[in-house]
Scaffold this motif. Structure first.
Motif, short mmCIF file in Angstrom:
data_model
loop_
_atom_site.label_atom_id
_atom_site.label_comp_id
_atom_site.label_asym_id
_atom_site.label_seq_id
_atom_site.Cartn_x
_atom_site.Cartn_y
_atom_site.Cartn_z
N MET A 1 0.84 -1.18 0.00
CA MET A 1 0.00 0.00 0.00
C MET A 1 0.88 1.24 0.00
O MET A 1 1.85 1.33 0.74
N ASN A 2 0.53 2.19 -0.81
CA ASN A 2 1.26 3.42 -0.98
C ASN A 2 0.73 4.48 -0.02
O ASN A 2 -0.48 4.68 0.08
N LEU A 3 1.62 5.18 0.67
CA LEU A 3 1.19 6.23 1.61
C LEU A 3 0.45 7.36 0.89
O LEU A 3 -0.49 7.93 1.44
N LEU A 4 0.87 7.67 -0.33
CA LEU A 4 0.15 8.70 -1.09
C LEU A 4 -1.27 8.25 -1.41
O LEU A 4 -2.21 9.05 -1.39
N GLU A 5 -1.43 6.97 -1.70
CA GLU A 5 -2.77 6.45 -1.96
C GLU A 5 -3.64 6.56 -0.71
O GLU A 5 -4.81 6.97 -0.79
N ILE A 6 -3.09 6.22 0.45
CA ILE A 6 -3.84 6.33 1.71
C ILE A 6 -4.21 7.79 1.98
O ILE A 6 -5.36 8.09 2.33
N ALA A 7 -3.27 8.71 1.78
CA ALA A 7 -3.56 10.14 1.96
C ALA A 7 -4.64 10.59 0.97
O ALA A 7 -5.53 11.38 1.32
N GLY A 8 -4.58 10.07 -0.26
CA GLY A 8 -5.61 10.40 -1.25
C GLY A 8 -6.98 9.89 -0.85
O GLY A 8 -7.99 10.57 -1.04
N VAL A 9 -7.03 8.69 -0.28
CA VAL A 9 -8.29 8.11 0.18
C VAL A 9 -8.88 8.96 1.31
O VAL A 9 -10.07 9.29 1.31
N VAL A 10 -8.05 9.34 2.27
CA VAL A 10 -8.52 10.16 3.40
C VAL A 10 -9.04 11.51 2.88
O VAL A 10 -10.12 11.97 3.27
N THR A 11 -8.29 12.12 1.98
CA THR A 11 -8.71 13.39 1.39
C THR A 11 -9.99 13.20 0.59
O THR A 11 -10.88 14.05 0.62
N VAL A 32 -6.37 19.46 -3.39
CA VAL A 32 -5.36 18.61 -2.74
C VAL A 32 -5.44 17.17 -3.25
O VAL A 32 -4.40 16.56 -3.58
N MET A 33 -6.65 16.63 -3.34
CA MET A 33 -6.81 15.23 -3.71
C MET A 33 -6.20 14.90 -5.08
O MET A 33 -5.45 13.94 -5.20
N PRO A 34 -6.47 15.70 -6.14
CA PRO A 34 -5.86 15.36 -7.43
C PRO A 34 -4.33 15.47 -7.42
O PRO A 34 -3.66 14.72 -8.12
N PHE A 39 0.42 11.16 -8.71
CA PHE A 39 1.51 10.20 -8.52
C PHE A 39 0.99 8.76 -8.44
O PHE A 39 1.59 7.85 -9.01
N VAL A 40 -0.12 8.57 -7.74
CA VAL A 40 -0.70 7.23 -7.59
C VAL A 40 -1.08 6.67 -8.96
O VAL A 40 -0.76 5.52 -9.30
N TYR A 41 -1.75 7.48 -9.77
CA TYR A 41 -2.21 7.01 -11.08
C TYR A 41 -1.04 6.80 -12.04
O TYR A 41 -1.06 5.86 -12.84
N TYR A 42 -0.04 7.63 -11.96
CA TYR A 42 1.13 7.45 -12.84
C TYR A 42 1.80 6.11 -12.54
O TYR A 42 2.10 5.35 -13.47
N GLU A 43 2.00 5.82 -11.27
CA GLU A 43 2.65 4.57 -10.88
C GLU A 43 1.83 3.34 -11.29
O GLU A 43 2.39 2.28 -11.51
N LYS A 156 -6.50 -3.48 -10.92
CA LYS A 156 -5.09 -3.06 -10.95
C LYS A 156 -4.41 -3.14 -9.58
O LYS A 156 -3.26 -2.74 -9.43
N GLY A 157 -5.12 -3.65 -8.56
CA GLY A 157 -4.51 -3.82 -7.25
C GLY A 157 -4.53 -2.60 -6.36
O GLY A 157 -3.87 -2.58 -5.31
N LEU A 158 -5.27 -1.57 -6.72
CA LEU A 158 -5.39 -0.37 -5.88
C LEU A 158 -6.60 -0.56 -4.96
O LEU A 158 -7.63 0.08 -5.11
N TYR A 159 -6.46 -1.45 -3.99
CA TYR A 159 -7.59 -1.85 -3.15
C TYR A 159 -8.17 -0.72 -2.30
O TYR A 159 -9.40 -0.57 -2.25
N PRO A 160 -7.33 0.11 -1.63
CA PRO A 160 -7.93 1.22 -0.87
C PRO A 160 -8.70 2.20 -1.78
O PRO A 160 -9.78 2.64 -1.44
N THR A 161 -8.14 2.48 -2.94
CA THR A 161 -8.81 3.39 -3.86
C THR A 161 -10.07 2.75 -4.42
O THR A 161 -11.11 3.41 -4.56
#
Length: 194
Positions: A1-11, A32-34, A39-43, A156-161
């Protein structure tokens, strides 16, 4: 899990709360969210979703200005139904956006989900514009975007998103009915004396 993804989910959860409540604070959060999800989407190879975040930043500024303006009667922009005259142009712009994005993703990227990514991107363009105008039907478009996006993100495995977008789809149903209720309440509110 990516910390940026978690921050994006919270936002994203904060954004959803403000949107549901029709609060103008959704717009600063939508800047803020986009930024996080670029970075999450690029990766993850969601190139159209990554690119749409530039549009989100611009549209968020427009939405913030639009929601901040006062009408002639000194009240803010009301929530309303989408005018029928806009449905065909909005549908055409969405179809063109889908086609152009799909061509770009198929020809110039290694995207493994070019059509799904293009579909959700095109609908998101329309839905965010509708949100900036406070049209209640934006929620109906978001239901489709969120449900399809959730499936793509799980794939694509982005489970939190993916989980966030499932929640978005559920709240979008409630949001639609809440905004219809707000329209009825606004119609019953007397205009201030001039």
């Amino acid at each position: 899990m990516n910390l940026l993804e978690i921050a994006g989910v919270v936002t994203g959860l904060l954004y959803l709360w403000f949107e549901y409540r029709a609060s103008i604070w959704l717009w600063p959060v939508s800047v803020v969210m986009p930024a996080l999800y670029l970075f999450v989407y690029y990766e993850s190879g969601f190139y159209a979703d990554m690119a749409i975040n530039g549009y989100y930043l611009i549209a968020s500024a427009y939405g913030w200005i639009s929601w901040s303006r006062r009408r002639n009667d000194a009240r803010p922009l009301p929530i309303s139904r989408t005018p029928r005259r806009l449905l065909l142009p909005l549908g055409l712009v969405t179809a063109l956006c889908f086609a152009a994005t799909a061509v770009l993703l198929v020809r110039y990227t290694d995207s493994t989900v070019p059509y799904g990514d293009s579909f959700t991107t095109a609908l998101s363009v329309a839905a965010l514009w509708m949100l900036s105008r406070k049209y209640a039907e934006q929620w109906l478009v978001w239901i489709v975007v969120d449900a399809v996006s959730a499936g793509l993100y799980f794939y694509k495995g982005l489970y939190p998103t993916g989980g966030l977008y499932l929640l978005y789809a559920i709240v979008a149903v409630a949001g639609y009915f809440k905004w219809l209720k707000l329209i009825r309440q606004d119609e019953q509110t007397p205009l201030p004396d001039a």
